[in-house]
Design an enzyme around this catalytic site. Structure first.
Site, mmCIF file in Angstrom:
data_model
loop_
_atom_site.group_PDB
_atom_site.id
_atom_site.type_symbol
_atom_site.label_atom_id
_atom_site.label_comp_id
_atom_site.label_asym_id
_atom_site.label_seq_id
_atom_site.Cartn_x
_atom_site.Cartn_y
_atom_site.Cartn_z
ATOM 1 N N CYS A 1 27.589 6.243 -46.419
ATOM 2 C CA CYS A 1 26.838 6.623 -45.313
ATOM 3 C C CYS A 1 25.938 7.617 -46.669
ATOM 4 C CB CYS A 1 27.531 8.041 -44.870
ATOM 5 S SG CYS A 1 27.135 8.409 -43.454
ATOM 6 N N CYS B 1 13.792 7.604 -57.916
ATOM 7 C CA CYS B 1 13.224 6.863 -59.632
ATOM 8 C C CYS B 1 13.520 5.265 -59.353
ATOM 9 C CB CYS B 1 14.523 7.848 -60.357
ATOM 10 S SG CYS B 1 16.225 6.739 -60.626
#
Length: 147
Positions: A133, A62
């Site tokens: 991460c 997005c």
């Protein structure tokens, strides 16, 4: 296959509702699998794991701003690591039990796409003692002018 909810944990819809068929057409299969089915790219395979380019990391689904290069560090874990998102409202955190034990999943607050996980207390020399991460295939890097 793990399907992601279409709403935030409080039940309100994500601000951007993505059409998965459209995403399948515009993303590589691995990016779609990670972003929309909570998959994981193989370690040490992502394009941003070792990059030093300065700029803003955005959601590949997005285009929302998620992380900045200033918060990126080399953890040696095989995925890009950050010590904080660009803004506290950039992501949403959820508990995930997909591996049989609780982990903190990171999703884009704008569209709900899976990004990776955050780990705490690993004693990296970073300001937050957190390792965000994040899968490279979930990100696009907008380089800073002059980088």
């Amino acid at each position: 296959m793990h399907e992601l909810p279409k709403q935030l944990p409080d039940g309100t819809p994500y601000p951007v509702q993505l059409d998965d068929d459209d995403l399948r057409r515009r993303l590589e299969p691995l990016a779609f699998h990670v972003l929309r089915q909570a998959g994981t790219e193989p370690p040490f395979s992502g394009e941003y794991e070792n990059t030093e380019t300065e700029g803003v990391y955005r959601c590949r689904a997005c285009d929302a701003e998620l992380f900045r290069s200033e918060a990126k560090f080399h953890s040696g874990c095989g995925w890009p690591s950050f010590y904080e998102p660009t803004d506290g409202d950039a992501v949403v955190l959820l508990v995930d039990h997909l591996l049989g034990y609780p982990r903190i999943e990171v999703r884009c607050r704008n569209c709900g796409s899976h990004l990776g996980h955050v780990f705490e207390g690993e004693r990296y020399p970073v300001p937050t003692d957190q390792r965000w991460c994040i899968n490279s295939v979930c990100l696009t890097l907008e380089p800073r002018a002059g980088s």
